[in-house]
Every structure is written in structure tokens, then in C-alpha cells.
Design a protein around this motif. Structure first.
Motif, PDB file in Angstrom:
ATOM      1  N   ARG A  11      -3.575   2.048   4.090  1.00 27.82           N
ATOM      2  CA  ARG A  11      -2.855   1.738   5.330  1.00 27.82           C
ATOM      3  C   ARG A  11      -3.741   1.985   6.545  1.00 27.82           C
ATOM      4  NH1 ARG A  11       1.297   4.327   2.734  1.00 27.82           N
ATOM      5  NH2 ARG A  11       1.129   6.143   4.066  1.00 27.82           N
ATOM      6  N   GLN A  30      -0.708   9.060  -3.206  1.00 28.87           N
ATOM      7  CA  GLN A  30      -0.375   9.150  -1.785  1.00 28.87           C
ATOM      8  C   GLN A  30      -1.638   9.076  -0.921  1.00 28.87           C
ATOM      9  OE1 GLN A  30       0.792  11.138  -4.150  1.00 28.87           O
ATOM     10  NE2 GLN A  30       3.006  11.196  -3.984  1.00 28.87           N
ATOM     11  N   SER A  60      -2.830   5.472  -0.874  1.00 26.20           N
ATOM     12  CA  SER A  60      -1.908   4.706  -0.047  1.00 26.20           C
ATOM     13  C   SER A  60      -2.207   4.939   1.434  1.00 26.20           C
ATOM     14  CB  SER A  60      -0.472   5.114  -0.371  1.00 26.20           C
ATOM     15  OG  SER A  60       0.438   4.461   0.457  1.00 26.20           O
ATOM     16  N   VAL A  74       0.821  -1.205   0.000  1.00 26.91           N
ATOM     17  CA  VAL A  74       0.000   0.000   0.000  1.00 26.91           C
ATOM     18  C   VAL A  74       0.859   1.260   0.000  1.00 26.91           C
ATOM     19  CG1 VAL A  74      -2.058  -1.076   0.966  1.00 26.91           C
ATOM     20  CG2 VAL A  74      -0.315  -0.174   2.505  1.00 26.91           C
ATOM     21  N   ARG A  75       1.884   1.248  -0.780  1.00 30.26           N
ATOM     22  CA  ARG A  75       2.753   2.405  -0.968  1.00 30.26           C
ATOM     23  C   ARG A  75       2.263   3.185  -2.194  1.00 30.26           C
ATOM     24  NH1 ARG A  75       3.804   1.900   3.752  1.00 30.26           N
ATOM     25  NH2 ARG A  75       5.490   0.606   4.474  1.00 30.26           N
ATOM     26  N   PRO A  76       2.558   4.475  -2.244  1.00 27.97           N
ATOM     27  CA  PRO A  76       2.090   5.295  -3.378  1.00 27.97           C
ATOM     28  C   PRO A  76       2.451   4.741  -4.744  1.00 27.97           C
ATOM     29  CG  PRO A  76       2.892   6.719  -1.641  1.00 27.97           C
ATOM     30  CD  PRO A  76       3.209   5.297  -1.215  1.00 27.97           C
ATOM     31  N   PHE A  97      -0.077   2.306  -5.960  1.00 29.11           N
ATOM     32  CA  PHE A  97      -1.322   2.926  -6.398  1.00 29.11           C
ATOM     33  C   PHE A  97      -1.160   3.641  -7.740  1.00 29.11           C
ATOM     34  CE2 PHE A  97      -2.430   1.920  -2.133  1.00 29.11           C
ATOM     35  CZ  PHE A  97      -3.764   1.572  -2.244  1.00 29.11           C
TER      36      PHE A  97
END
Length: 136
Positions: free
Chosen positions: A59, A52, A55, A12-14, A17
Motif C-alpha cells: 500500500r 500485514q 500488505s 493489498v490486504r493481509p 498476502f
């Protein structure tokens, strides 16, 4: 409830995505929108926010645990389940039902965005649920 186990939080990091947004745009272009209303809505939704933001939201959702609140809820519960939903796993529905056995699950041939893709059908199911609850 969580979407991914904590050990998969790297997903789930930018950058992930950004890739998902690009893939969704490509899929919507490649697939007939009449067969993929959910994909089109997801792509529009993804395009409306920065990677972002998605993400952060993903999270944050992984940290939510409302099982205690679900168990304490004494109001009637209706869950609209999309059979093609890839975000909410069947095991999560089973867990919710084990915590709240009176929860009614209505199943739709749809993805995650039932209210957006099948509003009339969903409204009818909700109205019938409310009428049944009011008569009992």
C-alpha cells in the motif's frame, strides 16, 4: 510510480498476502529451484515477514510518485530490467525513459531480483556502465 491503480488497492490486504505466501511456498516446492531462483528468493522473502507487513509495504509503494525527482536527476541512471519481472510493468520503464531519456536500460533474462539471482552478470554490467560514464 505505482504497482497497481488505486481502484485495485483492495488487493493489498493481509489476507491476499497470506494466499500469495502459501502459493509461493507451493510453487517453490513444485518447481525445480534451478529454473526458479527468483521464485525461491521471493518465497523466502515472503516467509520472513508477516502478511500485514507485506500488505503495508505494498500500500505504501502505491503512494510513491517520484517522477519530479527523476526528471530533476542529473546523475547517470542505469536500470537493470528483468524481462520476466512481474512486479514492474514495461509501461513503467517506458514512462521512466520518457521522463529521463538518458536513462540506460540493461535487460536480463531474469525476474525482479536481478542482483540476487544474477549477481556476477549484474556486477559486470554495473562496472561497464560506471567505466563508460567515467571515461566520458
Amino acid at each position: 510510480f505505482w504497482l497497481l491503480p488505486a481502484k485495485m488497492s483492495w488487493m493489498v490486504r493481509p489476507i491476499v498476502f497470506r494466499v500469495v505466501i502459501a502459493l509461493m511456498r507451493w510453487l517453490v516446492d513444485m518447481i525445480d529451484a534451478s529454473h526458479s531462483a527468483t521464485s525461491k528468493l521471493m518465497a523466502e522473502s515472503l516467509a520472513g515477514a508477516r502478511a500485514q507487513v507485506w500488505s503495508f509495504r505494498a500500500r505504501a509503494s502505491m503512494k510513491v510518485d517520484v517522477r519530479r525527482e527523476l526528471a530533476a536527476c542529473d546523475a547517470p541512471i542505469l536500470y537493470l530490467r528483468g524481462e520476466k519481472d512481474v512486479l514492474i510493468a514495461n509501461r513503467m520503464i517506458r514512462e521512466m525513459q520518457s521522463i529521463q531519456p538518458a536513462m540506460k536500460v540493461e535487460r536480463f533474462q531474469a525476474g525482479h531480483l536481478i542482483l540476487q539471482t544474477q549477481p556476477a552478470l549484474a556486477a559486470g554490467v554495473i562496472e561497464a556502465f560506471m567505466a563508460a560514464e567515467n571515461s566520458s
